[in-house]
Write an enzyme that holds these catalytic residues in place. Sequence first.
Site, short mmCIF file in Angstrom:
data_model
loop_
_atom_site.label_atom_id
_atom_site.label_comp_id
_atom_site.label_asym_id
_atom_site.label_seq_id
_atom_site.Cartn_x
_atom_site.Cartn_y
_atom_site.Cartn_z
CG ASP A 167 -0.34 -0.30 2.49
OD1 ASP A 167 0.89 -0.30 2.58
OD2 ASP A 167 -1.09 -0.56 3.46
CG ASP A 208 0.09 -2.40 9.67
OD1 ASP A 208 -0.44 -3.00 8.71
OD2 ASP A 208 1.04 -1.62 9.54
#
Length: 210
Positions: A80, A102
């Site tokens: 990303d 995350d």
Amino acid sequence: MTKSTDSGTPKKTFTDYLRLWFKWVLDPLGRLFLWLGLTPNMVTMLGLLGNTVGAYFLARGEFLTGGILVAVMTPIDALDGTMARLRGEASDWGAYVDSVSDRYSELIIYGGLLYHFLTVGDVTGGMLTFGAAAGSVLVSYVKARAEGLGYDAKVGLLTRAERYIVLAPSLVFGFVYIGLGILAVFANITAVQRVWYVRGLAYSRLKNKD
């Protein structure tokens, strides 16, 4: 983006170095994903979804399948940021979404493991999972809190990349207790390392004001 310490010296983490070492892989993959019409935030959510599916298999005790999914999906986290850079659209919002996802990914994986150990009555596995999850959360929290006060705290033994390198193989190759034990001990040591490091920076800043 890598912040600098109080001394003005940029500090790279192991994750930063991995992105540099594997740039030759990440850039072509990032361009491919962009060509397919995916956005960086979509890839972030794809990684979160993949890890959630992996956690489902872990909860069922299927460590090999779950471990393979974790091993495959977690590196997508690096894509990303690469895609945002290639598009010239790196932003605070994208970094924020990435960081939050995350944390969710990591805790969902530990949640799957904890569910399995509780279901089979494995107290040792459950406690190791709790210790690993607590250490992982504290490592991230200590860093975020330090940055909120203007300090860089990207130090310590087990950043997220190292935790992934320990966890994924331990699931795939069946030494789950060993992997969780390493994470439970050294993730918490990493959190303490960061606390001690910030303490030094805070005292140094205080002396400079004097």
